[in-house]
Design an enzyme around this catalytic site. Sequence first.
Site, PDB file in Angstrom:
ATOM      1  CB  SER A 143      30.835 -41.593  64.341  1.00 25.39           C
ATOM      2  OG  SER A 143      30.344 -42.891  64.591  1.00 25.39           O
ATOM      3  CB  THR A 183      26.305 -39.554  68.796  1.00 23.78           C
ATOM      4  OG1 THR A 183      26.907 -38.423  68.210  1.00 23.78           O
ATOM      5  CG2 THR A 183      26.331 -39.444  70.300  1.00 23.78           C
ATOM      6  CB  THR A 226      29.824 -38.144  69.545  1.00 22.49           C
ATOM      7  OG1 THR A 226      29.832 -38.069  68.125  1.00 22.49           O
ATOM      8  CG2 THR A 226      29.851 -36.727  70.107  1.00 22.49           C
ATOM      9  NE  ARG A 267      29.709 -29.529  65.580  1.00 15.27           N
ATOM     10  CZ  ARG A 267      29.050 -30.644  65.859  1.00 15.27           C
ATOM     11  NH1 ARG A 267      29.619 -31.613  66.538  1.00 15.27           N
ATOM     12  NH2 ARG A 267      27.802 -30.799  65.458  1.00 15.27           N
ATOM     13  CB  VAL A 268      31.256 -28.212  71.558  1.00 18.11           C
ATOM     14  CG1 VAL A 268      30.431 -29.052  72.514  1.00 18.11           C
ATOM     15  CG2 VAL A 268      32.698 -28.111  72.043  1.00 18.11           C
ATOM     16  CG  ASP A 316      23.671 -33.139  69.908  1.00 25.24           C
ATOM     17  OD1 ASP A 316      24.640 -33.298  69.122  1.00 25.24           O
ATOM     18  OD2 ASP A 316      22.824 -34.027  70.111  1.00 25.24           O
ATOM     19  CB  THR A 351      22.303 -39.635  67.284  1.00 24.00           C
ATOM     20  OG1 THR A 351      23.373 -39.706  66.345  1.00 24.00           O
ATOM     21  CG2 THR A 351      21.119 -40.429  66.770  1.00 24.00           C
ATOM     22  N   GLY A 352      22.571 -37.089  65.485  1.00 21.67           N
ATOM     23  CA  GLY A 352      22.311 -36.293  64.292  1.00 21.67           C
ATOM     24  C   GLY A 352      23.052 -34.970  64.359  1.00 21.67           C
ATOM     25  N   GLY A 365      24.205 -31.867  65.581  1.00 13.74           N
ATOM     26  CA  GLY A 365      24.143 -31.263  66.904  1.00 13.74           C
ATOM     27  C   GLY A 365      23.667 -29.826  66.892  1.00 13.74           C
TER      28      GLY A 365
HETATM   29  C1  SD4 Z   1      27.234 -33.959  67.017  1.00 13.36           C
HETATM   30  N1  SD4 Z   1      25.238 -35.207  67.481  1.00 13.36           N
HETATM   31  O1  SD4 Z   1      28.364 -33.750  67.410  1.00 13.36           O
HETATM   32  C2  SD4 Z   1      26.651 -35.326  67.235  1.00 13.36           C
HETATM   33  C3  SD4 Z   1      27.015 -36.171  66.070  1.00 13.36           C
HETATM   34  C4  SD4 Z   1      26.027 -37.164  65.670  1.00 13.36           C
HETATM   35  O2  SD4 Z   1      24.895 -38.190  64.005  1.00 13.36           O
HETATM   36  O3  SD4 Z   1      25.312 -37.721  66.426  1.00 13.36           O
HETATM   37  N2  SD4 Z   1      25.892 -37.393  64.420  1.00 13.36           N
HETATM   38  O4  SD4 Z   1      26.561 -33.133  66.403  1.00 13.36           O
END
Ligand code: SD4
Length: 332
Positions: free
Chosen positions: A86, A188, A206, A216-217, A219, A239-240, A242
């Site tokens: 990741s 991330t 990340t 795609r971008v 957060d 994280t999570g 975005g």
């Molecule tokens: C994203 N926040 O690109 C990042 C990925 C991530 O848990 O953190 N996933 O959306």
Amino acid sequence: MKNNRRHFIKSSAALLAGAASPVVYSMSESTPSALPVPSAAKIISTWNFAVEANKPAWEILSQGGTALDAVEVGARVPEADENNHSVGYGGFPDREGIVTLDASIMDHHSNCGAVACLEGFKHPISIARKVMEETPHVMLVGKGAQKFALAQGFKKQNLLTEKAKQKWQQWLRKSDYVPEINVENHDTIGMLALDSHGNLAGATTTSGVAWKMHGRVGDSPIIGAGLFVDNEVGAVACTGLGEAVIRTGASTVVMEMMRAGKTPQQACEIATQRIHKIHKNHRDMKYLQVAFIAMNTQGKHGAFSLRGGFQYAIAEPNGQTLHNAGHILKWS
Ligand code: SD4
């Protein structure tokens, strides 16, 4: 190993303790450190792989180094780890089989730099730092970021490992896109550091969500969404998913809550609750995960996530610990 180098040793007790309670990593050293370990210094980072990232970052802080250097050096650890799917090299690609990376960095003067949708470079965090230090801009994306990286002397390489390619080919058979959050319990890396000079810095890096659309971008490279540092208040990283973090300007929410007097923990909880409320009837809800870490200028930290499974690592003068964050929902 240098004599005055502090290093972390994972105690066997910690291994036995499992994830239910904080896992304690003891620090040991063979001879006293040449410099006193700054009592104010502290690092908080996302997910269990942050334990490895925190080690070289802590070495920098323990020698009196800057929070900015610490977060950059720490973020480079998962970037280089091919088994981490990741972040950086070995990250899972987008649906076209291309690994694209996002990263950002911010210092105590509110200087910041970011790269997004960057192909072919193992250490986007260092390129983000160059964007901050060497350009009049904050973010470079895609081909422009690549061109800049080459001009700065970074080496282009293939980031798609055989293992990641196989996983992508497996996914292609169905091509059934659901953002995979919490894959293997890590994602991330977000790192926040407070140095002995009382300065804060933060970094995120990340490969984003696996099998995303090309271009795609998330957060992570967006200041005020995936990362925010304000040396008068504190630092925040997310994280999570975005998309949910961007929709809600989540790091800014946490920051402004702290500015208004909430503790970092309260601020992380409020932002998570807000995301939950906004997404209750949203199509993203069934796989939504978001998580926050925050630290204020006093070194008080907070962490919270929408769903269970989020871990964060703390490094401070008396050792390193891995924690399970509080959360609102269970995965059903
Ligand atoms: C994203 N926040 O690109 C990042 C990925 C991530 O848990 O953190 N996933 O959306």
